[in-house]
Design an enzyme around this catalytic site. Structure first.
Site, PDB file in Angstrom:
ATOM      1  NE  ARG A  18      -3.536   1.590  -2.131  1.00  0.00           N
ATOM      2  CZ  ARG A  18      -3.438   0.275  -2.016  1.00  0.00           C
ATOM      3  NH1 ARG A  18      -3.260  -0.289  -0.847  1.00  0.00           N
ATOM      4  NH2 ARG A  18      -3.514  -0.499  -3.072  1.00  0.00           N
ATOM      5  CG  ASP A  77      -2.177   1.923  -9.408  1.00  0.00           C
ATOM      6  OD1 ASP A  77      -1.529   2.720  -8.695  1.00  0.00           O
ATOM      7  OD2 ASP A  77      -2.460   0.768  -9.051  1.00  0.00           O
ATOM      8  NE  ARG A  98      -1.928   6.393  -1.539  1.00  0.00           N
ATOM      9  CZ  ARG A  98      -1.630   5.556  -2.481  1.00  0.00           C
ATOM     10  NH1 ARG A  98      -2.281   5.594  -3.627  1.00  0.00           N
ATOM     11  NH2 ARG A  98      -0.708   4.649  -2.298  1.00  0.00           N
ATOM     12  CG  ASP A 134      -3.497   2.929  -5.355  1.00  0.00           C
ATOM     13  OD1 ASP A 134      -2.708   3.811  -5.763  1.00  0.00           O
ATOM     14  OD2 ASP A 134      -3.251   1.705  -5.480  1.00  0.00           O
TER      15      ASP A 134
END
Length: 164
Positions: A79, A84, A68, A82
């Protein structure tokens, strides 16, 4: 296998997140920028001894190790990975740290079925620590967002041994 990166990321996360527990893997339609391939999503939980900003830095390192590069991305576009931070216990944060902006609970948590479905799954562990009703109520109010179980948690965790 497109979900392999998730398993390998879980192995890396388990090096600093204790008692890592995972949801099933879900295949979902892209939500914000729809003209792209489906996403594979899941939620993990566990313990972390550091601060939320230290965790953000650590997960950014994991993302980078899987290719990334935030400087070359289109917001909400494709991407490699990811990660979070949706929740951090009952901590609330809205700030900017050396490792980036951090808002906890995540500002779009309640609008994303691809987060709510696996989050409810992984938090439904029978301990009763979490009140699931706000998550369930939010999910019930969402418009249709395609989310299909791609691999159940039992098969996923058997493939990727991160538990100590």
């Amino acid at each position: 296998m497109p979900f392999c990166i998730l398993g390998e990321a879980c192995v890396m996360l388990s090096s600093f997140v204790s008692d890592l527990q995972a949801s099933s893997v879900y295949r979902t339609k892209a939500l914000y920028l729809e003209d792209q391939a489906d996403f594979f999503n899941m939620v993990v939980t566990g313990g972390y001894e550091g601060t939320p900003s230290e965790l953000l830095s650590a997960v950014h390192h994991v993302e980078t190790s899987f290719g990334r590069d935030r400087t070359k991305e289109i917001r909400n576009g494709p991407r490699s990975l990811d990660v979070d931070i949706e929740l951090f216990g009952d901590v609330k944060i809205n700030g900017y740290f050396d490792s980036g902006a951090l808002i906890i609970p995540h500002e779009r948590l309640y609008e994303r079925a691809f987060v709510l479905v696996p989050l409810i799954e992984v938090l439904s562990d029978g301990t009763g620590v979490w009140n699931l009703k706000p998550f369930e109520d939010a999910l019930a109010c969402l418009p249709e967002q395609r989310i299909d179980t791609y691999m159940d948690v039992k098969n996923f965790t058997e493939m990727y041994k991160w538990r100590r």
